[in-house]
Motif scaffolding. Sequence first.
Motif, PDB file in Angstrom:
ATOM      1  N   ASN B 327      67.047  48.479 123.926  1.00 28.15           N
ATOM      2  CA  ASN B 327      68.428  48.241 123.399  1.00 28.15           C
ATOM      3  C   ASN B 327      69.135  49.236 123.436  1.00 28.15           C
ATOM      4  OD1 ASN B 327      68.904  45.348 122.446  1.00 28.15           O
ATOM      5  ND2 ASN B 327      67.312  45.908 121.064  1.00 28.15           N
ATOM      6  N   ILE B 328      70.399  49.259 124.251  1.00 31.40           N
ATOM      7  CA  ILE B 328      71.268  50.266 124.443  1.00 31.40           C
ATOM      8  C   ILE B 328      72.266  50.590 123.164  1.00 31.40           C
ATOM      9  CG2 ILE B 328      72.891  51.503 125.895  1.00 31.40           C
ATOM     10  CD1 ILE B 328      70.018  51.512 126.842  1.00 31.40           C
ATOM     11  N   SER B 329      72.101  51.397 122.494  1.00 29.61           N
ATOM     12  CA  SER B 329      73.229  51.369 121.266  1.00 29.61           C
ATOM     13  C   SER B 329      74.471  52.476 121.768  1.00 29.61           C
ATOM     14  CB  SER B 329      72.319  52.430 119.898  1.00 29.61           C
ATOM     15  OG  SER B 329      72.062  53.637 120.738  1.00 29.61           O
ATOM     16  N   HIS B 330      75.383  52.200 120.827  1.00 31.02           N
ATOM     17  CA  HIS B 330      76.402  53.158 121.039  1.00 31.02           C
ATOM     18  C   HIS B 330      76.605  54.614 121.254  1.00 31.02           C
ATOM     19  CE1 HIS B 330      79.150  49.560 119.026  1.00 31.02           C
ATOM     20  NE2 HIS B 330      78.683  49.344 120.117  1.00 31.02           N
ATOM     21  N   GLU B 331      75.468  55.160 120.318  1.00 33.14           N
ATOM     22  CA  GLU B 331      75.318  56.401 120.458  1.00 33.14           C
ATOM     23  C   GLU B 331      74.536  56.800 121.758  1.00 33.14           C
ATOM     24  OE1 GLU B 331      74.238  54.511 118.111  1.00 33.14           O
ATOM     25  OE2 GLU B 331      72.670  55.356 116.872  1.00 33.14           O
ATOM     26  N   GLU B 332      73.524  55.799 122.179  1.00 33.89           N
ATOM     27  CA  GLU B 332      73.087  56.305 123.697  1.00 33.89           C
ATOM     28  C   GLU B 332      74.133  56.427 124.795  1.00 33.89           C
ATOM     29  OE1 GLU B 332      68.510  54.647 122.825  1.00 33.89           O
ATOM     30  OE2 GLU B 332      70.069  53.227 123.079  1.00 33.89           O
ATOM     31  N   ILE B 333      74.840  55.444 124.501  1.00 32.98           N
ATOM     32  CA  ILE B 333      76.081  55.488 125.587  1.00 32.98           C
ATOM     33  C   ILE B 333      76.889  56.650 125.650  1.00 32.98           C
ATOM     34  CG2 ILE B 333      78.030  54.140 126.408  1.00 32.98           C
ATOM     35  CD1 ILE B 333      76.730  51.569 125.424  1.00 32.98           C
ATOM     36  N   LEU B 601      66.156  55.756 109.590  1.00 34.38           N
ATOM     37  CA  LEU B 601      65.917  57.080 108.499  1.00 34.38           C
ATOM     38  C   LEU B 601      67.219  56.740 107.731  1.00 34.38           C
ATOM     39  CD1 LEU B 601      64.932  59.287 111.615  1.00 34.38           C
ATOM     40  CD2 LEU B 601      63.706  58.049 109.814  1.00 34.38           C
ATOM     41  N   ASP B 602      67.778  56.044 106.966  1.00 28.67           N
ATOM     42  CA  ASP B 602      69.041  55.924 106.164  1.00 28.67           C
ATOM     43  C   ASP B 602      70.031  56.273 107.139  1.00 28.67           C
ATOM     44  OD1 ASP B 602      67.393  55.008 104.126  1.00 28.67           O
ATOM     45  OD2 ASP B 602      67.014  57.259 103.322  1.00 28.67           O
ATOM     46  N   GLY B 603      70.155  56.045 108.178  1.00 32.48           N
ATOM     47  CA  GLY B 603      71.416  56.530 108.957  1.00 32.48           C
ATOM     48  C   GLY B 603      70.889  57.571 109.739  1.00 32.48           C
ATOM     49  N   HIS B 604      70.244  58.378 109.340  1.00 29.03           N
ATOM     50  CA  HIS B 604      69.879  59.738 110.346  1.00 29.03           C
ATOM     51  C   HIS B 604      69.276  59.557 111.547  1.00 29.03           C
ATOM     52  CE1 HIS B 604      70.915  62.825 107.168  1.00 29.03           C
ATOM     53  NE2 HIS B 604      70.916  61.683 106.371  1.00 29.03           N
ATOM     54  N   SER B 605      68.715  58.439 111.889  1.00 27.42           N
ATOM     55  CA  SER B 605      68.254  58.118 113.431  1.00 27.42           C
ATOM     56  C   SER B 605      69.547  58.518 114.189  1.00 27.42           C
ATOM     57  CB  SER B 605      67.902  56.700 113.726  1.00 27.42           C
ATOM     58  OG  SER B 605      69.203  55.828 113.265  1.00 27.42           O
ATOM     59  N   THR B 606      70.699  58.351 113.927  1.00 32.93           N
ATOM     60  CA  THR B 606      71.743  58.609 114.603  1.00 32.93           C
ATOM     61  C   THR B 606      72.013  60.214 114.803  1.00 32.93           C
ATOM     62  OG1 THR B 606      73.070  56.598 113.853  1.00 32.93           O
ATOM     63  CG2 THR B 606      74.513  58.355 114.977  1.00 32.93           C
ATOM     64  N   LYS B 607      71.964  60.694 113.542  1.00 29.25           N
ATOM     65  CA  LYS B 607      71.921  62.289 113.685  1.00 29.25           C
ATOM     66  C   LYS B 607      71.058  62.845 114.295  1.00 29.25           C
ATOM     67  CE  LYS B 607      74.541  63.234 109.367  1.00 29.25           C
ATOM     68  NZ  LYS B 607      74.631  63.942 108.121  1.00 29.25           N
ATOM     69  N   ALA B 608      69.881  62.277 114.431  1.00 29.91           N
ATOM     70  CA  ALA B 608      68.485  62.697 115.167  1.00 29.91           C
ATOM     71  C   ALA B 608      68.924  62.618 116.729  1.00 29.91           C
ATOM     72  CB  ALA B 608      67.303  61.991 114.777  1.00 29.91           C
ATOM     73  N   ILE B 609      69.561  61.555 117.002  1.00 32.37           N
ATOM     74  CA  ILE B 609      69.774  61.545 118.510  1.00 32.37           C
ATOM     75  C   ILE B 609      71.148  62.689 118.847  1.00 32.37           C
ATOM     76  CG2 ILE B 609      70.863  59.942 120.179  1.00 32.37           C
ATOM     77  CD1 ILE B 609      69.500  57.679 118.896  1.00 32.37           C
ATOM     78  N   TYR B 611      71.491  65.483 117.359  1.00 32.03           N
ATOM     79  CA  TYR B 611      70.950  66.599 117.361  1.00 32.03           C
ATOM     80  C   TYR B 611      70.056  67.226 118.788  1.00 32.03           C
ATOM     81  CZ  TYR B 611      72.961  67.554 112.759  1.00 32.03           C
ATOM     82  OH  TYR B 611      73.759  67.738 111.685  1.00 32.03           O
ATOM     83  N   LYS B 612      69.526  66.136 119.307  1.00 32.23           N
ATOM     84  CA  LYS B 612      68.854  65.947 120.176  1.00 32.23           C
ATOM     85  C   LYS B 612      69.494  66.362 121.573  1.00 32.23           C
ATOM     86  CE  LYS B 612      64.916  63.147 121.794  1.00 32.23           C
ATOM     87  NZ  LYS B 612      64.427  61.858 121.817  1.00 32.23           N
ATOM     88  N   TYR B 613      70.848  65.805 121.518  1.00 33.21           N
ATOM     89  CA  TYR B 613      71.449  65.973 122.778  1.00 33.21           C
ATOM     90  C   TYR B 613      72.400  67.424 122.509  1.00 33.21           C
ATOM     91  CZ  TYR B 613      71.617  61.127 124.398  1.00 33.21           C
ATOM     92  OH  TYR B 613      71.277  60.216 124.883  1.00 33.21           O
ATOM     93  N   PHE B 614      72.662  67.709 121.316  1.00 35.77           N
ATOM     94  CA  PHE B 614      73.365  68.836 121.008  1.00 35.77           C
ATOM     95  C   PHE B 614      72.682  69.772 119.635  1.00 35.77           C
ATOM     96  CE2 PHE B 614      76.222  65.278 121.740  1.00 35.77           C
ATOM     97  CZ  PHE B 614      76.690  65.695 123.053  1.00 35.77           C
TER      98      PHE B 614
END
Lengths: 337, 622
Positions: B327-333, B601-609, B611-614
């Motif tokens: 699935n493609i999420s907003h943060e991946e886009i 991850l209590d929302g931290h999956s977004t942060k993880a992505i 920090y992976k980018y930046f």
Amino acid sequence: MRSVQTIFLLLDEGWVCIDGLFTFPVPMTAFSRYSYRSFCCLALWCGAVLLLSGCRSEIRLETPREVVDTANDLVLSYKIQEARDLLLNHEHLFPDAEPLRPDFQYILSLSLLHSIPPERGLIERAEVDMVDMAETYPDHPRAPAAWLYVGRMRDMRDYSGDEPRLPEAREAYERVLERYPDSVEAGEAAARLAITFMKRTEDQREDFAKGAELLAGWLDDNPDTEQASSLSLFLANIYDAHLGDYERAYHYYQVAENMGFNNQGNAGARYWRLLELARQLGHYEEAVAYGKTVIREYSRSGRAYEAKLLLEDIREERPEMEFTIPELKSFNELETE
Amino acid sequence: MMKRFNSNWIGLFLLVTAWGYSAVRFAGISSAQALEEDPDEGKKVVRILHWQLEPGYREGMQRIIDAYNNLPHVEEDRVEVRQMAVTERVYAQFLNVHLISGTAPDICEKGMSSILGSGAQLARFFEPISGYVQKPNHYNKPEYMPGGMSEDLLEALDPEGDRLPDAIDPELADYLETSAWSETFTDGMLGGWDDTLQDYIAVPVSSWGAMRTFYNIDLTADIKAFLEEEYDRRPRAGWLTRLIEEERMVPDNAPFESWVRTPDVPDSLGRFIVFCEATMQYREAKGVDKLVPISASSYFTGTMIGNYIVPFTNAIAEKLDVDHSSNISHEEIIGGWQTGLWSFDDPHLKDGFFDVSRWLAKYYPPGYLGLDREQAARRFIHSRAVFITTGGWDASTLFDGAEGKFEVGVIPAPVPIEGERWYPYSAGRQNEAESKLGAPMALNKESNHFDWAVDFLRFMTSFSANQVMNKEAGWIPSVVGAEPVEAMKPFIPRTEGVKPSMQVNLSNVRIVDHVYKGKFPLYQTGEISYEEFVNDVEESYRSDRNGVDRVWHETFVSNRDRARQLERSMVVSRLRGQLQGWDEENTVKHNNILEYSLTILDGHSTKAIFYKYFPDRTFPEY
């Protein structure tokens, strides 16, 4: 028990809806100016609402058992606020000597924690009550769950301005793992403990490797736990998406698959990922088996067509492998799967 | 001097009047309820609320309601089912108010309402029904099946004798009689499933059918004849030469020629464009000024471009799926855009999707964004357009409207084939294997006649009743083996094609979609160039206040809230396990919610992505 619930709702469409019996549109121009008349009008309105809300009936129960049972039933029906109000109205029935006090504290704490909207005062009290229950009644059957919830209250951001207290949360999770290692909650506590290291806060950088190592260690020691499949899948996802360790990801996906994926709704996507990883890591025989599983058993995953194409690619790349590729099923064939 | 009238008094007067009227009504009805348990002469009235006002739907539902109300055991208990159809324009308000006030109908179509959403809020008002769906549906027993039902029931369900077969395959009959209720639905009842609750929360009674392109067969034949003349003209018509040689829409080869010489509808995107251009030439040549190739509108399915998001962005999506979730999420886009994994210069977008969108828009009616769903349908019905794209829910409107005027055909939106201009950028058609059933009917927890409401839903989704209702409505039935009307067969989902969730839908990325949505029509209609369009969109992406950084923040907040929702659901499943024991069903449900909850991850999956980018940037806060 039915409350008088005449509700005046200010809906975002700019209508005022009056009572539950019909919808009556009133233009909001009356409130468009901040004149004293507008405020008078609002005050009149609020007065009416208060008057009517005063008519709400309350549930009055006689015994602690009735109160706890009714509250449990309300929570099971997702009527969490109602459970909270009921418990707070009957708090006097649960002095320290009352045998049902831990049950009361447990369910009250949960109903405070999950009231909507979440409020600081409610959640602080929820934590105090839950800690008190877990420490005072350590042998109560819900004590491990109580510590798990204490950890969650410290771990999650529950209300505006709430900052996660990760070291305190770890303490709570470690209590579950040390004192109640065989409880149903132990598996989740191990995963939650691992996640506290995966979060980045002002005080720590995220450390996925440490978190994954902790959980992997716990899973190795407790391979037969009820949540082993779900936890292995979670671990596989961490290795796959966050650590880029595809060998380990593949291993834990396989562990979960061998035990049976808990969530069959997502199993097709998991088999697709197994197919991709198996091909990437050169496990072609396994890749073919996973590809066939996607086509035959998870035609509804939306990946069946692509699995067929991938198997065709493998057949082209590895002509020495002889295998047949199942045909895609039509939608009508899927119906009785 | 005359004092100016203060308009606030009008508002105040209306409020006071409304309040008074409301109070009187409320008092009257409350006292009636207090005096008599059932205000309707002792009947047990079960109400079903829905918003399906399409032609035939209410009639179809009423037919099975009448049949149900006449069943001997229903009559004996003085039960009466009534339908309440409310327009979708006020459905959400109507439902919200009645749910909160505890006066909602017994059965409500789930949807529209923003306060319900999913998870605990939904379960607060509607009853999760796992306990019911595991048992077989007794209305699939032989006495309710074709060939076995009573004369009275047959007369009530199928008075004309054209909605039900004389008998059904014994194997199918056995399957329906013995399977769990959920297994008798063509999608396994997924249309009623809620992920956050990990439970069935509604009963889907119909299928909306897949998206398809309707076409006017008579007009198509006329235009194809015109196209053949143009093709044969020597020298060949200039417009056709331009499309073939300059625009490379289609290869000038034998298969194209043989298609030109048939009355067949276009079967590829290149041929579709050639046909649309032929329609424009035909209009000029024949003087039919109001004819356009495609009837478009501002309705959410109103233009054809929605069909091409997946084909042209699938290749980009495969690069962006960093969490391997399919699935493609907003943060991946947005993360992909910020890090250059994709850009507006990507040929799949620039030369594929956006180029197609501009070509298609040439063939929409002028000012199509000001037209609504009904106007678009009317244009098609009056033969002022050859094509219209919509879902199965509009099929009966279009078929009935065209009856006696012209024949209607139905095709999936054509995709590019080898040798055509857009073929290099297309991943082919998207599959529809994950299609879920629609019109989900949820059971109000506060219903006074809950068991009867469940009983009626079982009847409604029995083989016989479901086939009759949906044939009458011109929709696709939700029950295994039940046949739709012939015209609906093209709407049965297709299993070939790429996964639809693997797409980059830029009109759907929260926060930054406003400029995109505003500028895209301007680009499509040629009012701004591609460069201007991209500049404007990228500028909005870079905005400090409402740009892509804000998307990161909002996505984090949304995932964090979702984690709390899941936690609430887990409180309930854990409490059930503690009080009633951990049976298999509750264990699976609890573990499923746990899986979802852990993964985010209590929302931290977004942060993880992020920090992976930046790795060295601070996470955006607002």
